[in-house]
Design an enzyme around this catalytic site. Structure first.
Site, PDB file in Angstrom:
ATOM      1  N   SER A  46       3.994   2.996   6.385  1.00 37.08           N
ATOM      2  CA  SER A  46       5.236   2.542   5.466  1.00 37.08           C
ATOM      3  C   SER A  46       5.689   3.623   4.936  1.00 37.08           C
ATOM      4  O   SER A  46       5.059   4.375   3.914  1.00 37.08           O
ATOM      5  CB  SER A  46       4.699   1.498   4.404  1.00 37.08           C
ATOM      6  OG  SER A  46       5.582   1.326   3.121  1.00 37.08           O
TER       7      SER A  46
ATOM      8  N   HIS B 294      10.911  -4.858   6.523  1.00 33.12           N
ATOM      9  CA  HIS B 294      10.326  -6.261   5.650  1.00 33.12           C
ATOM     10  C   HIS B 294      11.302  -6.333   4.691  1.00 33.12           C
ATOM     11  O   HIS B 294      11.448  -5.351   3.472  1.00 33.12           O
ATOM     12  CB  HIS B 294       9.001  -5.482   5.036  1.00 33.12           C
ATOM     13  CG  HIS B 294       8.265  -6.299   4.283  1.00 33.12           C
ATOM     14  ND1 HIS B 294       7.056  -5.995   3.853  1.00 33.12           N
ATOM     15  CD2 HIS B 294       8.309  -7.640   3.985  1.00 33.12           C
ATOM     16  CE1 HIS B 294       6.571  -6.740   3.154  1.00 33.12           C
ATOM     17  NE2 HIS B 294       7.586  -7.962   3.044  1.00 33.12           N
TER      18      HIS B 294
ATOM     19  N   MET C 138       0.468 -10.515   2.906  1.00 30.43           N
ATOM     20  CA  MET C 138       0.622  -9.517   2.010  1.00 30.43           C
ATOM     21  C   MET C 138      -0.941  -9.283   1.269  1.00 30.43           C
ATOM     22  O   MET C 138      -1.581 -10.355   0.967  1.00 30.43           O
ATOM     23  CB  MET C 138       1.473  -9.743   0.765  1.00 30.43           C
ATOM     24  CG  MET C 138       2.931  -9.725   1.024  1.00 30.43           C
ATOM     25  SD  MET C 138       3.568  -8.080   1.700  1.00 30.43           S
ATOM     26  CE  MET C 138       2.866  -7.105   0.584  1.00 30.43           C
TER      27      MET C 138
ATOM     28  N   GLY D 259       6.097  -5.239  -3.922  1.00 30.14           N
ATOM     29  CA  GLY D 259       6.768  -4.312  -4.940  1.00 30.14           C
ATOM     30  C   GLY D 259       6.417  -2.981  -4.752  1.00 30.14           C
ATOM     31  O   GLY D 259       7.374  -2.204  -5.093  1.00 30.14           O
ATOM     32  N   PHE D 260       5.350  -2.570  -4.888  1.00 34.56           N
ATOM     33  CA  PHE D 260       5.045  -1.186  -5.044  1.00 34.56           C
ATOM     34  C   PHE D 260       3.708  -0.694  -4.187  1.00 34.56           C
ATOM     35  O   PHE D 260       2.982  -1.653  -3.693  1.00 34.56           O
ATOM     36  CB  PHE D 260       4.308  -1.115  -6.544  1.00 34.56           C
ATOM     37  CG  PHE D 260       5.533  -1.193  -7.544  1.00 34.56           C
ATOM     38  CD1 PHE D 260       6.520  -0.287  -7.763  1.00 34.56           C
ATOM     39  CD2 PHE D 260       5.837  -2.475  -7.905  1.00 34.56           C
ATOM     40  CE1 PHE D 260       7.595  -0.653  -8.627  1.00 34.56           C
ATOM     41  CE2 PHE D 260       6.606  -2.742  -8.787  1.00 34.56           C
ATOM     42  CZ  PHE D 260       7.533  -1.834  -9.371  1.00 34.56           C
TER      43      PHE D 260
ATOM     44  N   GLY E 192       0.359   1.526  -3.220  1.00 35.32           N
ATOM     45  CA  GLY E 192      -0.609   2.237  -4.145  1.00 35.32           C
ATOM     46  C   GLY E 192      -1.698   1.028  -4.885  1.00 35.32           C
ATOM     47  O   GLY E 192      -2.396   1.666  -5.719  1.00 35.32           O
TER      48      GLY E 192
ATOM     49  N   ASP F  65      -0.411  -6.001   5.325  1.00 39.26           N
ATOM     50  CA  ASP F  65       0.674  -5.196   4.543  1.00 39.26           C
ATOM     51  C   ASP F  65       0.267  -5.125   3.241  1.00 39.26           C
ATOM     52  O   ASP F  65       0.334  -6.109   2.289  1.00 39.26           O
ATOM     53  CB  ASP F  65       2.133  -5.597   4.677  1.00 39.26           C
ATOM     54  CG  ASP F  65       3.063  -4.652   3.925  1.00 39.26           C
ATOM     55  OD1 ASP F  65       2.575  -3.410   3.651  1.00 39.26           O
ATOM     56  OD2 ASP F  65       4.241  -5.038   3.776  1.00 39.26           O
ATOM     57  N   GLY F  66      -0.434  -3.688   2.732  1.00 38.90           N
ATOM     58  CA  GLY F  66      -0.518  -3.602   1.129  1.00 38.90           C
ATOM     59  C   GLY F  66      -1.753  -3.255   0.733  1.00 38.90           C
ATOM     60  O   GLY F  66      -2.843  -4.069   1.274  1.00 38.90           O
ATOM     61  N   GLY F  67      -2.121  -2.046   0.475  1.00 37.90           N
ATOM     62  CA  GLY F  67      -3.376  -1.809  -0.117  1.00 37.90           C
ATOM     63  C   GLY F  67      -4.337  -1.607   1.111  1.00 37.90           C
ATOM     64  O   GLY F  67      -5.913  -1.723   0.998  1.00 37.90           O
TER      65      GLY F  67
ATOM     66  N   SER G  26       0.275   4.484   1.304  1.00 32.79           N
ATOM     67  CA  SER G  26      -0.504   5.571   0.659  1.00 32.79           C
ATOM     68  C   SER G  26      -1.538   6.224   1.263  1.00 32.79           C
ATOM     69  O   SER G  26      -1.683   7.392   1.285  1.00 32.79           O
ATOM     70  CB  SER G  26      -0.749   5.110  -0.798  1.00 32.79           C
ATOM     71  OG  SER G  26       0.166   4.263  -1.530  1.00 32.79           O
TER      72      SER G  26
HETATM   73  C1  DX5 Z   1       4.496  -3.543  -0.806  1.00 29.49           C
HETATM   74  C2  DX5 Z   1       5.086  -3.087   0.621  1.00 29.49           C
HETATM   75  C3  DX5 Z   1       4.055  -2.406   1.332  1.00 29.49           C
HETATM   76  C4  DX5 Z   1       3.691  -1.026   0.748  1.00 29.49           C
HETATM   77  C5  DX5 Z   1       2.345  -0.625   1.588  1.00 29.49           C
HETATM   78  O1  DX5 Z   1       5.498  -4.329  -1.418  1.00 29.49           O
HETATM   79  O2  DX5 Z   1       5.413  -4.096   1.314  1.00 29.49           O
HETATM   80  O3  DX5 Z   1       4.562  -2.278   2.787  1.00 29.49           O
HETATM   81  O4  DX5 Z   1       4.723  -0.266   0.566  1.00 29.49           O
HETATM   82  O5  DX5 Z   1       2.029   0.630   0.836  1.00 29.49           O
HETATM   83  P1  DX5 Z   1       0.462   0.632   0.378  1.00 29.49           P
HETATM   84  O6  DX5 Z   1      -0.143   1.086   1.804  1.00 29.49           O
HETATM   85  O7  DX5 Z   1       0.471   1.705  -0.540  1.00 29.49           O
HETATM   86  O8  DX5 Z   1      -0.078  -0.481  -0.353  1.00 29.49           O
HETATM   87 ZN    ZN Z   2       5.930  -4.031   3.511  1.00 29.17          ZN
END
Ligand code: DX5
Ligand code: ZN
Length: 211
Positions: free
Chosen positions: A9, A67, A136, A141-142, A144, A174-176, A197
């Site tokens: 990402s 996305h 998810m 949203g963010f 990390g 996706d995410g974390g 991240s």
């Molecule tokens: C969160 C995004 C993810 C995120 C992944 O809202 O959809 O794609 O940026 O980043 P990490 O792997 O750092 O959670």
């Molecule tokens: Zn995403």
């Protein structure tokens, strides 16, 4: 030999240096670039638009996995298709006609993805219409954030539904997603590993996804 797709990402990288992010992704052997689009309404953050997707398209041949974290994805499908997206993922939580939009995305020649936030129950009728189902692992949203453990249960549910009904959608998370979590996701039958991240902090650590 696994057939996992790694989709870093780019939101997680220095946004002033995204060409470097693309080169890192290409050198890592990852097949997809994950592009997070946020409108400041569906999530509390604002990120990229079709211009970035068009620019990425000019600079890379990798598959562009877009996305859409938007309240009104219906207003933005065509611009992202025209920009060169290969897959467009919309969220189950939006109030538009999600089933109709999945069909429209496919009619435009893109893979259609359906995303579920951590607190949203799987909707199996809609799952049947999607090429990719994105779960998810964090509240969107963010970058990390920490992976939410309840996601494992949903992965198992989705995996069992796919196998039990002989469906062929890909499962994406996706995410974390850190390296240790990615290993367990592959064991759990996840097809597409999205990481921001953790990937950019050590891209070579994710090589096992591609072996
Ligand atoms: C969160 C995004 C993810 C995120 C992944 O809202 O959809 O794609 O940026 O980043 P990490 O792997 O750092 O959670
Ligand atoms: Zn995403």
């Amino acid at each position: 030999m696994v057939n996992t797709i790694l989709a870093p990402s780019i939101l997680a990288y220095d946004n002033c240096d995204l060409l470097t992010a693309v080169k890192i992704i290409e050198n890592s052997g990852a097949q997809w670039i994950h592009v997070d689009v946020m409108d400041g309404h569906f999530v509390d953050n604002v990120s990229f638009g079709p211009k970035l997707v068009a620019d990425l398209r000019r600079h890379s041949d990798l598959f562009l996995d877009v996305h859409l974290m938007l309240d009104r994805p219906d207003r933005h499908i065509v611009p992202f298709v025209q920009a060169g997206a290969d897959a467009l993922t919309i969220h189950r939580e939006v109030t538009c006609d999600v089933g109709g939009l999945l069909g429209a995305i496919r009619d435009h020649g893109c893979l259609c993805g359906l995303a579920f936030n951590p607190e949203t129950a799987l909707d199996f009728e809609l799952v049947r219409l999607a090429d990719v189902v994105l779960l998810m692992g964090v509240h969107p949203g963010f970058c990390g954030q920490n992976f939410i453990a309840e996601t494992w249960h949903k992965i198992l549910q989705l995996h069992n539904f796919r196998n039990g009904n002989k469906l062929s959608h890909k499962i994406s998370v996706d995410g974390g997603v850190r390296e240790d979590i990615a290993k367990n996701l592959i064991c759990a039958g996840v097809d597409i590993i999205i990481s921001g991240s953790a990937f950019f902090s050590n891209p070579s650590a994710f090589k096992f996804c591609l072996n």
